[in-house]
Motif scaffolding. Structure first.
Motif, mmCIF file in Angstrom:
data_model
loop_
_atom_site.group_PDB
_atom_site.id
_atom_site.type_symbol
_atom_site.label_atom_id
_atom_site.label_comp_id
_atom_site.label_asym_id
_atom_site.label_seq_id
_atom_site.Cartn_x
_atom_site.Cartn_y
_atom_site.Cartn_z
ATOM 1 N N UNK A 171 10.253 0.090 17.594
ATOM 2 C CA UNK A 171 9.977 -0.685 18.810
ATOM 3 C C UNK A 171 11.136 -0.568 19.795
ATOM 4 N N UNK A 172 12.370 -0.577 19.289
ATOM 5 C CA UNK A 172 13.532 -0.411 20.162
ATOM 6 C C UNK A 172 13.499 0.972 20.812
ATOM 7 N N UNK A 173 13.226 1.998 20.036
ATOM 8 C CA UNK A 173 13.193 3.370 20.534
ATOM 9 C C UNK A 173 12.117 3.543 21.603
ATOM 10 N N UNK A 174 10.913 3.062 21.329
ATOM 11 C CA UNK A 174 9.806 3.185 22.283
ATOM 12 C C UNK A 174 10.103 2.368 23.539
ATOM 13 N N UNK A 175 10.612 1.148 23.375
ATOM 14 C CA UNK A 175 10.937 0.313 24.530
ATOM 15 C C UNK A 175 11.985 0.948 25.420
ATOM 16 N N UNK A 176 12.992 1.543 24.824
ATOM 17 C CA UNK A 176 14.041 2.215 25.592
ATOM 18 C C UNK A 176 13.448 3.321 26.456
ATOM 19 N N UNK A 177 12.630 4.162 25.860
ATOM 20 C CA UNK A 177 12.053 5.284 26.608
ATOM 21 C C UNK A 177 11.031 4.832 27.648
ATOM 22 N N UNK A 178 10.316 3.783 27.381
ATOM 23 C CA UNK A 178 9.349 3.277 28.356
ATOM 24 C C UNK A 178 10.072 2.709 29.577
ATOM 25 N N UNK A 179 11.107 1.931 29.360
ATOM 26 C CA UNK A 179 11.809 1.295 30.475
ATOM 27 C C UNK A 179 12.586 2.319 31.306
ATOM 28 N N UNK A 180 13.262 3.253 30.676
ATOM 29 C CA UNK A 180 14.090 4.180 31.427
ATOM 30 C C UNK A 180 13.312 5.267 32.133
ATOM 31 N N UNK A 181 12.023 5.431 31.840
ATOM 32 C CA UNK A 181 11.205 6.431 32.523
ATOM 33 C C UNK A 181 10.360 5.832 33.641
ATOM 34 N N UNK A 236 0.824 -1.212 0.000
ATOM 35 C CA UNK A 236 0.000 0.000 0.000
ATOM 36 C C UNK A 236 0.854 1.257 0.000
ATOM 37 N N UNK A 237 1.969 1.208 0.701
ATOM 38 C CA UNK A 237 2.825 2.389 0.794
ATOM 39 C C UNK A 237 3.910 2.416 -0.269
ATOM 40 N N UNK A 238 4.116 1.305 -0.966
ATOM 41 C CA UNK A 238 5.141 1.248 -2.001
ATOM 42 C C UNK A 238 6.544 1.089 -1.435
ATOM 43 N N UNK A 239 6.649 0.529 -0.237
ATOM 44 C CA UNK A 239 7.939 0.357 0.424
ATOM 45 C C UNK A 239 8.295 -1.123 0.405
ATOM 46 N N UNK A 240 9.580 -1.406 0.303
ATOM 47 C CA UNK A 240 10.065 -2.780 0.363
ATOM 48 C C UNK A 240 9.677 -3.396 1.718
ATOM 49 N N UNK A 241 9.155 -4.633 1.746
ATOM 50 C CA UNK A 241 8.750 -5.246 3.019
ATOM 51 C C UNK A 241 9.879 -5.341 4.049
ATOM 52 N N UNK A 242 11.117 -5.553 3.597
ATOM 53 C CA UNK A 242 12.235 -5.603 4.537
ATOM 54 C C UNK A 242 12.448 -4.253 5.202
ATOM 55 N N UNK A 243 12.389 -3.188 4.424
ATOM 56 C CA UNK A 243 12.569 -1.839 4.975
ATOM 57 C C UNK A 243 11.422 -1.519 5.934
ATOM 58 N N UNK A 244 10.213 -1.936 5.583
ATOM 59 C CA UNK A 244 9.053 -1.722 6.439
ATOM 60 C C UNK A 244 9.236 -2.443 7.773
ATOM 61 N N UNK A 245 9.649 -3.710 7.731
ATOM 62 C CA UNK A 245 9.860 -4.487 8.959
ATOM 63 C C UNK A 245 11.005 -3.911 9.785
ATOM 64 N N UNK A 246 12.071 -3.485 9.137
ATOM 65 C CA UNK A 246 13.206 -2.894 9.838
ATOM 66 C C UNK A 246 12.790 -1.593 10.530
ATOM 67 N N UNK A 247 11.963 -0.800 9.875
ATOM 68 C CA UNK A 247 11.474 0.443 10.470
ATOM 69 C C UNK A 247 10.645 0.164 11.714
#
Length: 107
Positions: free
Chosen positions: A28-38, A12-23
């Motif tokens: 998820x890493x970014x959100x998890x980091x901020x959730x745990x450290x706060x 739908x977005x015209x993005x490679x599935x690997x790039x989509x999954x990597x994003x």
């Protein structure tokens, strides 16, 4: 997300599935980091117990990934996930036990 959902969303977005999954993984890493450290110190022990439960679920999924006879990337990543989640669970129980022992009355 399953593979069909990722492929459909990427199409739908015209993005490679690997790039989509990597994003999604990086976000998820970014959100998890901020959730745990706060997290406040008062919630650390209950959060550690919850983390141990989540790691137990991760081990089940990782063992399914590591189970196939043929050794491919998924199998290797599954073995690594089982190892890391096991270390996380043991460390979590040790830290939780040590924190709870601080609240016991001294004899």
């Amino acid at each position: 997300m399953n593979e069909a959902a990722i492929t459909a969303a990427a199409a739908e977005t015209g993005v490679d599935p690997f790039v989509f999954s990597l994003t999604v993984f990086i976000l998820a890493i970014f959100v998890g980091y901020h959730v745990v450290w706060n997290v406040t110190a008062a919630l650390h022990t209950p959060l550690m117990s919850l983390t141990n439960a989540v790691s137990g679920i991760i081990i089940v999924g990782a063992m399914l990934a590591a189970g196939p006879v043929n050794a491919d990337v998924g199998t290797v990543l599954g073995v690594i996930a089982v190892t890391l989640a096991s270390v996380n669970i043991v460390g979590g129980f040790l830290v939780t036990q040590r924190m709870l022992s601080m609240f016991k009355k001294k004899q």
